[in-house]
Design a protein around this motif. Sequence first.
Motif, PDB file in Angstrom:
ATOM      1  N   LEU A 117       0.849  -1.197   0.000  1.00  0.00           N
ATOM      2  CA  LEU A 117       0.000   0.000   0.000  1.00  0.00           C
ATOM      3  C   LEU A 117       0.887   1.251   0.000  1.00  0.00           C
ATOM      4  O   LEU A 117       0.636   2.221  -0.727  1.00  0.00           O
TER       5      LEU A 117
ATOM      6  N   GLU B 259      -2.288  -6.017  -6.279  1.00  0.00           N
ATOM      7  CA  GLU B 259      -3.577  -5.443  -5.898  1.00  0.00           C
ATOM      8  C   GLU B 259      -3.415  -4.351  -4.849  1.00  0.00           C
ATOM      9  O   GLU B 259      -4.058  -3.294  -4.923  1.00  0.00           O
ATOM     10  N   SER B 260      -2.544  -4.587  -3.872  1.00  0.00           N
ATOM     11  CA  SER B 260      -2.313  -3.562  -2.842  1.00  0.00           C
ATOM     12  C   SER B 260      -1.619  -2.340  -3.439  1.00  0.00           C
ATOM     13  O   SER B 260      -1.919  -1.198  -3.062  1.00  0.00           O
TER      14      SER B 260
ATOM     15  N   THR C  25      -4.216  -0.245  -5.028  1.00  0.00           N
ATOM     16  CA  THR C  25      -5.019   0.461  -4.019  1.00  0.00           C
ATOM     17  C   THR C  25      -4.322   1.737  -3.575  1.00  0.00           C
ATOM     18  O   THR C  25      -4.946   2.801  -3.450  1.00  0.00           O
TER      19      THR C  25
END
Length: 588
Positions: free
Chosen positions: A158, A194-195, A198
């Motif tokens: 993230l 995916e992170s 995000t």
Amino acid sequence: MKPPASAPAPAAPAHSGPGAGTPHSLVLALVGSGGDGVALLGDLVLGMAARQGLYGMMVQSYGPQIRGGESAAIVRLADSEVLYEGDQVDLLLCFRLRDLKRFQGALHLHSGSVVVMDREEGGDPPEWLGRTVEPPFRFPFARFEDGIEVEGPPKNMLGLGLLCRVLGWPQTLAEDALRRRFGHRRERLQANLESLATGLAVEKFPARPAPLGKGTGLFAETGNEAIARGAIAAGLKFFAGYPITPSSEVMETLIEELPAAGGRVVQAEDEIAAMGMVLGASFGGVPSMTATSGPGLSLMTEMIGLSSMAELPAIIVDCQRAGPATGMPSRTEQSDLNHAVYGGHGDFPRAVLGVFDVVHGRDIMYRAMLLAERYQLPVLVLSDAYIAQRRQIRDAETTQRPAPQRERWTEASGPARFDLTAADGVNAFRVPGDPGGTYLAAGIEHNQEGFPTADTTTHHRMNQKRFRKLEGIASETRDWFRTLGKDGAPRGIVAWGSEYGLLREWTAAHPDYRVFLPEIIHPFPLEAFETWRRGLESMAVVEMNFQGQFHRYLSSLTDLRGVRRVTRSGGTPMTAAELDRYLTEATA
């Protein structure tokens, strides 16, 4: 003489870098707990920077816990080479607020800094960090259920997405970096991608564009990796060691890379056994070394004396950490100098070298191998945690030199292994298995043939022979030093080792100072030092230990009356602001 300028805790700096003449740079601080992947995040950022032609460096700070303790990575990105991480942080990314308190005195913000913190945890940055114009940007790094943090998306991924947004780096660059790192683990790669997406999807995020890259052929490596690779390039064929922070990566790198160069690595049961294996391999004519830290160096001391007495070449790399006994394993200091120069019972010669930075790590190993093999004695190489575990972007290695060779015995060399008449104290090296190579190599005092003796006259003459090696080394290494600043500057600083990075930038902002840094510490290049110091109005010795070990060592070689000591222990590198303050206090 005035007392040493020292302080138990550094004060907040007045500026973010050493001053004018420094590279255009950006400093990132990444803070979390062990297991958050802070070091991996910093490593990814540094690798991505190198691919864009940026220079930079990363230093880590972590506690002694295996998991769950504090962890931080300071990353400085720049348009030219940097060896110092700066005094103030331009962007702070904090996964967990409570971990910040562990770094009080090591992290400082300025008014324009950007702060990114967890949204769900709440709380404000502590006042000691400094105040920023903009309030912290909140992002949900953690997931909580009933007030307890539970597993969620990887925080470091993230954070990588957020950093790409802040720095203006393309998503494809980060995705490629993740595929390179995790391509063999598909499920983890997908979760990380995916992170990353995000974090990149965040809107209205403050921008802090990274400097523009100018370099070509850049790559990143740590000081420990550089030392290992430098040793391989210098002809290393055998390594024995025992893991110990912060030196373990030397052995880990050699395990991966030395076999391809025809060498072998052994993980011994302890440091005493490791040093014994090194001497055994050297007795067989094989260039050999070990790497350790302070506690391990203490255990090796008796066998380092054996290396000198039996005239067996050996290299010992000491990655210094803070404090005696166990001390602070993950912190840095320059406090093993006394041990390296003087440690051991009886009189025996040794050479001691100091590492300036990651790039120098490769070159110093060639010099260490040259001295060990040529003069048949132990050579200690002093690194420290600040260099050992620093990851630095550097230019591609282009230097290729023939590996140093020890002189091997032939029938023309003369009959005695320890002949007393050698002008430089060095005799041709006999290797068991070679014709005429068998001889007795013992730690007890011996005669010219190696047989034990208690004759006092022979002992004295053997000491004279062994110590003549230092005369040859001193003559050969008289230009093994670096200077910074203008030759005619009225004020001088003497330092060694990892202080080089700070002083290289600091001196650019202080034209009234010049700096002398020895590459070989023992025997010290005294003639060059005395020439350098002529015309100085004042001088200070700067070092990272409590006692002023370097100052005391120099005082045994030359007149240092009136020369100030600027010393600090504590386990963290000295900052430019501290150096300013200490020098001001010392002259008050």
